[in-house]
Design a protein around this motif. Structure first.
Motif, PDB file in Angstrom:
ATOM      1  N   PRO A   1      60.544  55.301  95.162  1.00  0.00           N
ATOM      2  CA  PRO A   1      61.997  55.413  95.388  1.00  0.00           C
ATOM      3  C   PRO A   1      62.618  54.206  96.079  1.00  0.00           C
ATOM      4  N   ILE A   2      61.913  53.062  96.126  1.00  0.00           N
ATOM      5  CA  ILE A   2      62.421  51.885  96.838  1.00  0.00           C
ATOM      6  C   ILE A   2      63.243  51.002  95.900  1.00  0.00           C
ATOM      7  N   GLU A   3      64.415  50.593  96.367  1.00  0.00           N
ATOM      8  CA  GLU A   3      65.234  49.588  95.706  1.00  0.00           C
ATOM      9  C   GLU A   3      65.454  48.448  96.695  1.00  0.00           C
ATOM     10  N   VAL A   4      65.562  47.241  96.185  1.00  0.00           N
ATOM     11  CA  VAL A   4      65.772  46.073  97.041  1.00  0.00           C
ATOM     12  C   VAL A   4      66.990  45.315  96.536  1.00  0.00           C
ATOM     13  N   LEU A   5      67.856  44.931  97.466  1.00  0.00           N
ATOM     14  CA  LEU A   5      69.113  44.283  97.113  1.00  0.00           C
ATOM     15  C   LEU A   5      69.417  43.180  98.108  1.00  0.00           C
ATOM     16  N   ARG A   6      69.873  42.031  97.611  1.00  0.00           N
ATOM     17  CA  ARG A   6      70.333  40.962  98.512  1.00  0.00           C
ATOM     18  C   ARG A   6      71.704  41.350  99.030  1.00  0.00           C
ATOM     19  N   HIS A   7      71.845  41.378 100.357  1.00  0.00           N
ATOM     20  CA  HIS A   7      73.090  41.848 100.958  1.00  0.00           C
ATOM     21  C   HIS A   7      73.196  41.296 102.365  1.00  0.00           C
TER      22      HIS A   7
ATOM     23  N   VAL B   1      68.246  47.992 106.808  1.00  0.00           N
ATOM     24  CA  VAL B   1      69.020  46.750 106.896  1.00  0.00           C
ATOM     25  C   VAL B   1      68.114  45.654 107.454  1.00  0.00           C
ATOM     26  N   GLY B   2      68.087  44.517 106.790  1.00  0.00           N
ATOM     27  CA  GLY B   2      67.206  43.436 107.235  1.00  0.00           C
ATOM     28  C   GLY B   2      65.761  43.718 106.880  1.00  0.00           C
ATOM     29  N   ALA B   3      65.536  44.105 105.650  1.00  0.00           N
ATOM     30  CA  ALA B   3      64.192  44.490 105.198  1.00  0.00           C
ATOM     31  C   ALA B   3      63.385  43.249 104.865  1.00  0.00           C
TER      32      ALA B   3
ATOM     33  N   ASP C   1      67.028  37.323 102.328  1.00  0.00           N
ATOM     34  CA  ASP C   1      65.840  36.839 101.625  1.00  0.00           C
ATOM     35  C   ASP C   1      65.007  38.067 101.258  1.00  0.00           C
ATOM     36  N   THR C   2      64.991  38.418  99.991  1.00  0.00           N
ATOM     37  CA  THR C   2      64.325  39.642  99.545  1.00  0.00           C
ATOM     38  C   THR C   2      62.960  39.378  98.907  1.00  0.00           C
ATOM     39  N   ALA C   3      62.433  38.157  99.067  1.00  0.00           N
ATOM     40  CA  ALA C   3      61.191  37.807  98.374  1.00  0.00           C
ATOM     41  C   ALA C   3      60.043  38.727  98.761  1.00  0.00           C
ATOM     42  N   ARG C   4      59.886  39.011 100.056  1.00  0.00           N
ATOM     43  CA  ARG C   4      58.781  39.877 100.475  1.00  0.00           C
ATOM     44  C   ARG C   4      59.058  41.329 100.139  1.00  0.00           C
ATOM     45  N   ALA C   5      60.274  41.798 100.424  1.00  0.00           N
ATOM     46  CA  ALA C   5      60.605  43.197 100.169  1.00  0.00           C
ATOM     47  C   ALA C   5      60.495  43.536  98.685  1.00  0.00           C
TER      48      ALA C   5
END
Length: 270
Positions: free
Chosen positions: A93-99, A55-57, A82-86
């Motif tokens: 196995p990494i997924e990134v989601l705005r949440h 959380v807060g990646a 803000d998911t720009a860096r993540a």
């Protein structure tokens, strides 16, 4: 993260996005805190096949560590406003989601590990955010929350033996005033063990990480002051001359800069 009606965060390290000064902030935070965080992950037994929610990646270092540990049979979900860096790490196995954990339902359930570092003390609805993270755990899953306790030790320089240290503490006080104006809880870290138990978690433990001086602490202080400079001056909390002197003193390497104690609390869902 600025307090608005569109999301639940209190203060935003401006500007945002990959390539901005927030990259420097994320790098400094990683250098200062990652070793302690990873030690907690190891203690909790993170391993192959685990499903993890970060959380807060805001950066990539924690996501990368978790991905290496869980392997191809695991899952690592990183969420942030803000998911720009993540997004740079978004490969299996990494997924990134705005949440927004403060206002939205969990982005999934059945997680073996949920982790949040320096997130909850800065959101508007901490109680809901904590419940959301607990809800997403599988039975037996682990929650690890790390948050600073400013009120336990609010000084930039606990050894205040000259005008340089007094200035450092004056500027740090201005930073904390900005947080307080936006509703941040300066004593949140110490509450974590009780709050985790109140959500129903069992086997709750906690400890504090408190570096008194380090290059990483100096780097984090520098970028934080630079990002908050305009707001500090506009609010009359410090002057431009104060900030110039303080940044020069940090660069000289003669200040023993500390951070507030980082309280890590963890527990298991029954």
């Amino acid at each position: 993260m600025t307090q608005t009606r569109t999301h639940g965060y209190l203060l935003d390290p401006r500007p945002t996005g990959a390539g901005s000064s927030s990259d420097a902030h994320a790098a400094a935070s990683a250098a200062l805190y990652d070793a302690s965080t990873f030690r907690h992950f190891e203690r909790l037994g993170v391993g192959p096949g685990w499903r993890c929610w970060e959380v807060g990646a805001g950066g990539t270092s924690v996501l990368a560590w978790l991905a290496k540990r869980v392997g191809p049979t695991g899952r690592v979900l990183g969420t942030d406003l803000d998911t720009a860096r993540a997004a740079a790490a978004a490969r299996p196995p990494i997924e990134v989601l705005r949440h927004d954990v403060s206002v939205q339902d969990p982005p999934g359930e059945g997680f073996d590990l949920v982790h949040a570092r320096l997130v909850l003390a800065r959101v508007t609805d901490r109680e809901r955010a904590l419940r959301t993270m607990v809800k997403s755990l599988r039975p037996g899953g682990r929650l690890l929350v790390e948050d600073a306790d400013i009120a336990l030790q609010p000084l930039a320089c606990p050894d205040e033996h000259s005008a340089a240290q007094q200035l450092a503490n004056h500027v740090r006080g201005g930073l904390y005033s900005l947080l307080a104006e936006r509703g941040a809880d300066p004593a949140y870290g110490r509450r974590l063990p009780r709050l985790l138990r109140e959500t129903g978690l069992v086997q709750v433990e906690a400890e504090a990480y408190f570096p008194l001086t380090s290059p990483a602490a100096a780097a984090l202080e520098t970028v934080t002051v630079q990002q908050a400079r305009e707001r500090l001056v506009n609010r009359g909390l410090v002057t431009d001359a104060d900030i110039d002197r303080y940044l020069a003193q940090i660069a000289s390497g003669t200040l023993d800069l500390s951070t507030p104690p980082m309280i890590a609390a963890w527990g298991r869902k029954g």
